[in-house]
Design a protein around this motif. Structure first.
Motif, PDB file in Angstrom:
ATOM      1  N   TRP A 109      -0.513  -1.260 -13.943  1.00  0.00           N
ATOM      2  CA  TRP A 109      -1.663  -1.910 -13.311  1.00  0.00           C
ATOM      3  C   TRP A 109      -1.463  -1.974 -11.796  1.00  0.00           C
ATOM      4  O   TRP A 109      -2.375  -1.674 -11.027  1.00  0.00           O
ATOM      5  CB  TRP A 109      -1.841  -3.321 -13.880  1.00  0.00           C
ATOM      6  CG  TRP A 109      -2.925  -4.073 -13.187  1.00  0.00           C
ATOM      7  CD1 TRP A 109      -4.256  -4.047 -13.463  1.00  0.00           C
ATOM      8  CD2 TRP A 109      -2.775  -4.952 -12.062  1.00  0.00           C
ATOM      9  NE1 TRP A 109      -4.938  -4.850 -12.590  1.00  0.00           N
ATOM     10  CE2 TRP A 109      -4.051  -5.420 -11.715  1.00  0.00           C
ATOM     11  CE3 TRP A 109      -1.678  -5.385 -11.320  1.00  0.00           C
ATOM     12  CZ2 TRP A 109      -4.256  -6.305 -10.658  1.00  0.00           C
ATOM     13  CZ3 TRP A 109      -1.895  -6.260 -10.271  1.00  0.00           C
ATOM     14  CH2 TRP A 109      -3.174  -6.706  -9.954  1.00  0.00           C
ATOM     15  N   PHE A 110      -0.258  -2.346 -11.380  1.00  0.00           N
ATOM     16  CA  PHE A 110       0.019  -2.437  -9.954  1.00  0.00           C
ATOM     17  C   PHE A 110      -0.191  -1.090  -9.272  1.00  0.00           C
ATOM     18  O   PHE A 110      -0.810  -1.012  -8.215  1.00  0.00           O
ATOM     19  CB  PHE A 110       1.453  -2.925  -9.698  1.00  0.00           C
ATOM     20  CG  PHE A 110       1.871  -2.717  -8.279  1.00  0.00           C
ATOM     21  CD1 PHE A 110       1.359  -3.521  -7.270  1.00  0.00           C
ATOM     22  CD2 PHE A 110       2.728  -1.676  -7.938  1.00  0.00           C
ATOM     23  CE1 PHE A 110       1.707  -3.303  -5.948  1.00  0.00           C
ATOM     24  CE2 PHE A 110       3.086  -1.460  -6.623  1.00  0.00           C
ATOM     25  CZ  PHE A 110       2.573  -2.276  -5.620  1.00  0.00           C
ATOM     26  N   TYR A 111       0.344  -0.027  -9.860  1.00  0.00           N
ATOM     27  CA  TYR A 111       0.193   1.281  -9.223  1.00  0.00           C
ATOM     28  C   TYR A 111      -1.260   1.744  -9.220  1.00  0.00           C
ATOM     29  O   TYR A 111      -1.697   2.400  -8.272  1.00  0.00           O
ATOM     30  CB  TYR A 111       1.126   2.319  -9.853  1.00  0.00           C
ATOM     31  CG  TYR A 111       2.464   2.313  -9.171  1.00  0.00           C
ATOM     32  CD1 TYR A 111       2.600   2.781  -7.873  1.00  0.00           C
ATOM     33  CD2 TYR A 111       3.586   1.810  -9.793  1.00  0.00           C
ATOM     34  CE1 TYR A 111       3.821   2.749  -7.217  1.00  0.00           C
ATOM     35  CE2 TYR A 111       4.809   1.786  -9.154  1.00  0.00           C
ATOM     36  CZ  TYR A 111       4.915   2.260  -7.855  1.00  0.00           C
ATOM     37  OH  TYR A 111       6.119   2.224  -7.199  1.00  0.00           O
ATOM     38  N   TYR A 118      -4.516   2.112  -1.191  1.00  0.00           N
ATOM     39  CA  TYR A 118      -3.898   3.063  -0.265  1.00  0.00           C
ATOM     40  C   TYR A 118      -4.886   4.170   0.125  1.00  0.00           C
ATOM     41  O   TYR A 118      -4.982   4.543   1.299  1.00  0.00           O
ATOM     42  CB  TYR A 118      -2.649   3.648  -0.927  1.00  0.00           C
ATOM     43  CG  TYR A 118      -1.826   4.558  -0.064  1.00  0.00           C
ATOM     44  CD1 TYR A 118      -1.307   4.125   1.146  1.00  0.00           C
ATOM     45  CD2 TYR A 118      -1.538   5.849  -0.463  1.00  0.00           C
ATOM     46  CE1 TYR A 118      -0.525   4.961   1.933  1.00  0.00           C
ATOM     47  CE2 TYR A 118      -0.761   6.695   0.308  1.00  0.00           C
ATOM     48  CZ  TYR A 118      -0.265   6.236   1.508  1.00  0.00           C
ATOM     49  OH  TYR A 118       0.507   7.068   2.285  1.00  0.00           O
ATOM     50  N   VAL A 119      -5.625   4.669  -0.850  1.00  0.00           N
ATOM     51  CA  VAL A 119      -6.617   5.718  -0.577  1.00  0.00           C
ATOM     52  C   VAL A 119      -7.749   5.167   0.295  1.00  0.00           C
ATOM     53  O   VAL A 119      -8.162   5.806   1.268  1.00  0.00           O
ATOM     54  CB  VAL A 119      -7.162   6.304  -1.894  1.00  0.00           C
ATOM     55  CG1 VAL A 119      -8.397   7.153  -1.666  1.00  0.00           C
ATOM     56  CG2 VAL A 119      -6.078   7.112  -2.597  1.00  0.00           C
ATOM     57  N   ILE A 120      -8.233   3.989  -0.033  1.00  0.00           N
ATOM     58  CA  ILE A 120      -9.320   3.392   0.759  1.00  0.00           C
ATOM     59  C   ILE A 120      -8.857   3.146   2.187  1.00  0.00           C
ATOM     60  O   ILE A 120      -9.596   3.417   3.144  1.00  0.00           O
ATOM     61  CB  ILE A 120      -9.840   2.103   0.087  1.00  0.00           C
ATOM     62  CG1 ILE A 120     -10.560   2.458  -1.211  1.00  0.00           C
ATOM     63  CG2 ILE A 120     -10.759   1.330   1.023  1.00  0.00           C
ATOM     64  CD1 ILE A 120     -10.901   1.282  -2.087  1.00  0.00           C
ATOM     65  N   PRO A 131       1.029  -4.065   8.376  1.00  0.00           N
ATOM     66  CA  PRO A 131       2.237  -4.192   7.544  1.00  0.00           C
ATOM     67  C   PRO A 131       1.997  -3.843   6.068  1.00  0.00           C
ATOM     68  O   PRO A 131       2.846  -3.233   5.429  1.00  0.00           O
ATOM     69  CB  PRO A 131       2.643  -5.660   7.697  1.00  0.00           C
ATOM     70  CG  PRO A 131       2.019  -6.114   8.960  1.00  0.00           C
ATOM     71  CD  PRO A 131       0.770  -5.295   9.143  1.00  0.00           C
ATOM     72  N   VAL A 132       0.838  -4.217   5.528  1.00  0.00           N
ATOM     73  CA  VAL A 132       0.558  -3.914   4.123  1.00  0.00           C
ATOM     74  C   VAL A 132       0.375  -2.410   3.933  1.00  0.00           C
ATOM     75  O   VAL A 132       0.816  -1.845   2.926  1.00  0.00           O
ATOM     76  CB  VAL A 132      -0.686  -4.700   3.624  1.00  0.00           C
ATOM     77  CG1 VAL A 132      -1.066  -4.286   2.221  1.00  0.00           C
ATOM     78  CG2 VAL A 132      -0.410  -6.195   3.677  1.00  0.00           C
ATOM     79  N   ALA A 133      -0.239  -1.735   4.904  1.00  0.00           N
ATOM     80  CA  ALA A 133      -0.416  -0.282   4.815  1.00  0.00           C
ATOM     81  C   ALA A 133       0.943   0.415   4.794  1.00  0.00           C
ATOM     82  O   ALA A 133       1.139   1.381   4.052  1.00  0.00           O
ATOM     83  CB  ALA A 133      -1.262   0.216   5.977  1.00  0.00           C
ATOM     84  N   ALA A 137       2.402   2.622   1.712  1.00  0.00           N
ATOM     85  CA  ALA A 137       2.901   3.991   1.920  1.00  0.00           C
ATOM     86  C   ALA A 137       4.298   4.127   1.331  1.00  0.00           C
ATOM     87  O   ALA A 137       4.592   5.118   0.635  1.00  0.00           O
ATOM     88  CB  ALA A 137       2.906   4.328   3.403  1.00  0.00           C
ATOM     89  N   ASP A 138       5.164   3.152   1.565  1.00  0.00           N
ATOM     90  CA  ASP A 138       6.524   3.199   1.026  1.00  0.00           C
ATOM     91  C   ASP A 138       6.520   3.248  -0.505  1.00  0.00           C
ATOM     92  O   ASP A 138       7.323   3.948  -1.118  1.00  0.00           O
ATOM     93  CB  ASP A 138       7.336   1.985   1.468  1.00  0.00           C
ATOM     94  CG  ASP A 138       7.724   2.033   2.934  1.00  0.00           C
ATOM     95  OD1 ASP A 138       7.669   3.121   3.533  1.00  0.00           O
ATOM     96  OD2 ASP A 138       8.091   0.963   3.473  1.00  0.00           O
ATOM     97  N   LEU A 139       5.606   2.496  -1.124  1.00  0.00           N
ATOM     98  CA  LEU A 139       5.571   2.407  -2.579  1.00  0.00           C
ATOM     99  C   LEU A 139       4.884   3.601  -3.238  1.00  0.00           C
ATOM    100  O   LEU A 139       5.291   4.030  -4.320  1.00  0.00           O
ATOM    101  CB  LEU A 139       4.869   1.115  -3.009  1.00  0.00           C
ATOM    102  CG  LEU A 139       5.624  -0.175  -2.731  1.00  0.00           C
ATOM    103  CD1 LEU A 139       4.728  -1.371  -2.963  1.00  0.00           C
ATOM    104  CD2 LEU A 139       6.859  -0.255  -3.600  1.00  0.00           C
ATOM    105  N   ASN A 140       3.827   4.120  -2.616  1.00  0.00           N
ATOM    106  CA  ASN A 140       3.013   5.144  -3.270  1.00  0.00           C
ATOM    107  C   ASN A 140       3.423   6.575  -2.948  1.00  0.00           C
ATOM    108  O   ASN A 140       3.217   7.465  -3.770  1.00  0.00           O
ATOM    109  CB  ASN A 140       1.539   4.934  -2.928  1.00  0.00           C
ATOM    110  CG  ASN A 140       0.989   3.695  -3.578  1.00  0.00           C
ATOM    111  OD1 ASN A 140       1.257   3.434  -4.744  1.00  0.00           O
ATOM    112  ND2 ASN A 140       0.232   2.909  -2.838  1.00  0.00           N
TER     113      ASN A 140
END
Length: 182
Positions: A109-111, A118-120, A131-133, A137-140
């Motif tokens: 669900w998180f991904y 991330y796409v938006i 910072p959230v972007a 990026a690090d996670l995806n």
């Protein structure tokens, strides 16, 4: 009353568990721990992870104390949800399997959500320094990179997130978890 309580416990419990899952994933991808969002996740999870880290050693690649706390909290939450919902445990998989299924479900669900965000963000503010972007990026990127090798960009459009979302949703549907617990 029982369904409202069930929803409230599940929603708040899943949000709290998400913080621990994020801490584990951020450690795994070696995200920037000076990022304010990452520091917030660490502060939220430290009250339970720090005491566990005294007894459970961590490795370089896997944050074992966080995983241990995550599994214990998921066990408590799953047991609580089964109790609140008056769900007989004999009709479901054994509790340890339910715990694993729910943790996999939470990660999927998180991904799903993080890839969409991330796409938006890439459409709205490409190259943004929020910072959230950076955390997204690090996670995806570790998940999107292999998909980019399979699907080249078409007319400047990156379709790899679509492939990953389809695969994540397919995996989510394969989980033998009742809808009310996922």
């Amino acid at each position: 009353m029982s369904s409202s309580l069930f929803y409230l416990v599940k929603a708040l419990g899943d949000l709290y568990l998400l913080a621990f899952l994020l801490r584990f994933l951020l450690h795994w991808v070696r995200a920037d721990f000076y990022n304010p969002f990452t520091q917030a996740i660490v502060q939220i999870t430290n009250p339970l992870v720090r005491p566990a880290a005294r007894f459970i050693p961590t490795s370089r690649s896997v944050d074992v104390p966080t995983v241990a706390v995550l599994v214990v909290l998921e066990g408590i939450l799953t047991w609580l949800l089964l109790s609140i919902g008056n769900i007989p445990s004999g009709t479901l998989a054994p509790l340890p399997l339910l715990i694993i299924y729910r943790l996999i479900s939470l990660a999927l669900w998180f991904y799903s959500v993080s890839i969409l965000i991330y796409v938006i963000l890439s459409w709205v503010g490409p190259g943004a320094r929020h910072p959230v972007a950076a955390v997204l990026a690090d996670l995806n990127e570790p998940i999107l990179r292999p998909a980019r090798r399979l699907i080249p960009t078409i007319a400047g459009l990156d379709l790899s997130p679509l492939l990953v979302l389809i695969l994540v949703q397919a995996a989510f549907r394969l989980l033998p978890l009742p809808n009310y617990l996922s």
